[in-house]
Design an enzyme around this catalytic site. Sequence first.
Site, PDB file in Angstrom:
ATOM      1  N   ASN A   1       9.900 -71.918   6.596  1.00 44.36           N
ATOM      2  CA  ASN A   1       9.441 -72.750   5.489  1.00 44.36           C
ATOM      3  C   ASN A   1      10.580 -73.057   4.518  1.00 44.36           C
ATOM      4  OD1 ASN A   1       8.107 -73.978   3.379  1.00 44.36           O
ATOM      5  ND2 ASN A   1       6.382 -72.574   3.412  1.00 44.36           N
ATOM      6  N   ASP A   2      11.017 -72.044   3.793  1.00 45.85           N
ATOM      7  CA  ASP A   2      12.025 -72.292   2.759  1.00 45.85           C
ATOM      8  C   ASP A   2      13.336 -72.827   3.333  1.00 45.85           C
ATOM      9  OD1 ASP A   2      10.205 -71.382   0.883  1.00 45.85           O
ATOM     10  OD2 ASP A   2      10.814 -69.297   1.177  1.00 45.85           O
ATOM     11  N   VAL A   3      13.668 -72.428   4.557  1.00 44.92           N
ATOM     12  CA  VAL A   3      14.965 -72.827   5.115  1.00 44.92           C
ATOM     13  C   VAL A   3      14.988 -74.285   5.581  1.00 44.92           C
ATOM     14  CG1 VAL A   3      15.571 -70.494   5.813  1.00 44.92           C
ATOM     15  CG2 VAL A   3      14.406 -71.983   7.438  1.00 44.92           C
TER      16      VAL A   3
END
Lengths: 480, 109
Positions: A406-408
């Site tokens: 997600n964040d990456v």
Amino acid sequence: MLDILLPLSYLIGSITFIIGLKMLSHPDSARKGNLVAAVGMTIAILATIFLYTDENGNKLGNYVWIFGGLIIGTVVGTLAAKKVQMTAMPEMVSLFNGMGGACAMLISIIEFKHHTSIPVDLYEEAGTSVLKMIPGTLFITIIVGMVIGSVSFAGSIIAWGKLNGKIKDFSFNGQHIVNLLLLGVITALTVYVVAVRPETTIMLFYVILVISLLYGVMFVFPIGGADMPVVISLLNSFTGVAAAFGGFLYNNPVMLTGGILVGSAGTILTILMCKAMNRSLKNVLIGSFGGGAKAGPAGAKEQGNYKEISLNDTAVLMAYASKVMIIPGYGLAVAQAQHVCHELEKILQEKGVEVAYGIHPVAGRMPGHMNVLLAEADVPYEKLLEMEDANDQMASTSVVMILGANDVVNPAAKEDPSSPIYGMPILEVEKAEHVIVNKRSMKPGYAGIENELFFRPKTSMLFGDAKKVLQDLVSELKQV
Amino acid sequence: MEFIIQLFADPATYRLLTIVILSIFLGIEVISRVPSVLHTPLMSGANAIHGVVIIGAIIVMGQAHSDDYLALILGFLSVVLGTLNVVGGFVVTDRMLEMFDKKKKMKKG
């Protein structure tokens, strides 16, 4: 002749640590390197038990206790390490690290008691000045070793609890100021105790101990999600330094080299990780994520429409793609889907589709977490692309499949200066033709930040548990 | 000031300081070129190595008087914790690296 055996064993220990670390940093020799260090450690431990003598030439006693502890520790440690799931590896490392910190802390406490408890008649003769007879270097070594050991212990336990979900993120306004204050109090008390040696020294020692433990807890508590690998690595180097203070205490070269090696290597590793996220260490530690309060309004701001894609459509899209890039994240690890993922890769390849994995350096909960996970499923090493290479190939990729990451892949890191992850290099999946995101729900990722990628026109959502979805996808693909 | 003078007056301390400085540079040099695949195993291996603190625990334990129960118990606890760190650390690292090994053999075979 016999008295050179102990220093010789320590020398061998130190050398094996250096060689072991060196070998650990090359894929071909890594496993052997670990073994070399373990052998060196065993030699150093056995030599200490049987050959160590104090300044009066007395050997160590209490063999029953020593071997009892060694056996219990070995059995429990081996079982825990063998039983742990690949996904829980980061927690395990953090926990073992905490044990080392606690060990250093206990040593300092015992040594402090030993040096401050003096036979009564001697005490009366010298008065309180007995405390003043302890050399300053010894005193400061004991206290600083205790402080670092207990910070590392408390911090590692919190990191362990956070990673396995037992402890939730917790922060309040001004927490950093409180933390700095705690650190200031620890320093001031240490200087006061060492320089002045008041009558309350013994009591103050335990006050420092309690504040250090509290600091360890407060230090890790507000640091959330994506930054946890950095924290574990940092705590790892802390314990190294604590061990080195033990080396000072006992004038022991192998403790010193081992501890300092880990201290400096761990610090470098921490910095490498920060670099991967394009953030400074200070930023990670002080500018921690704001937690839920910040994520809420950001999410409400732009809750656009997302589109779903069916399994069947996904299978068709992938089967006729020329190149598929798989982006794994923690979701893949949680679902234990690495083996099915490899199966998907094989079946696509049979169909003539080129498959690669795009690995973000901080995907998962530890650097290299995804590499270890995929290696477990026998995914060939050459298929794992590091971030730069993956981004280079993105434009020629037809389908990007994001599995529980997600964040990456959050474009906010590039576009939204107000985002807490702004500036972190990401996998630029939007350069590819299609983006398929597999997630269990629309919930934000571990760092608690909304991801606009899910609402972009190129993106299709494929909801479900990664393992289940991949299994279904594989069987769909067999029919295409 | 007194403290710093004390630090250098004792040749043993001075020798140890030299080891510290050299080890710092060695630690940086040894791992500065490590591929990101190995970050986790390396961290775990380093974690096992700082378990060398167990030597301190053994010394404390071995010197405790047999009637000083507090020292015995704390010492015993520190030996157990130190051993957990060492053994657990090395075994976990080996498990991680075993996978790389298995893969390599398959490629050759």
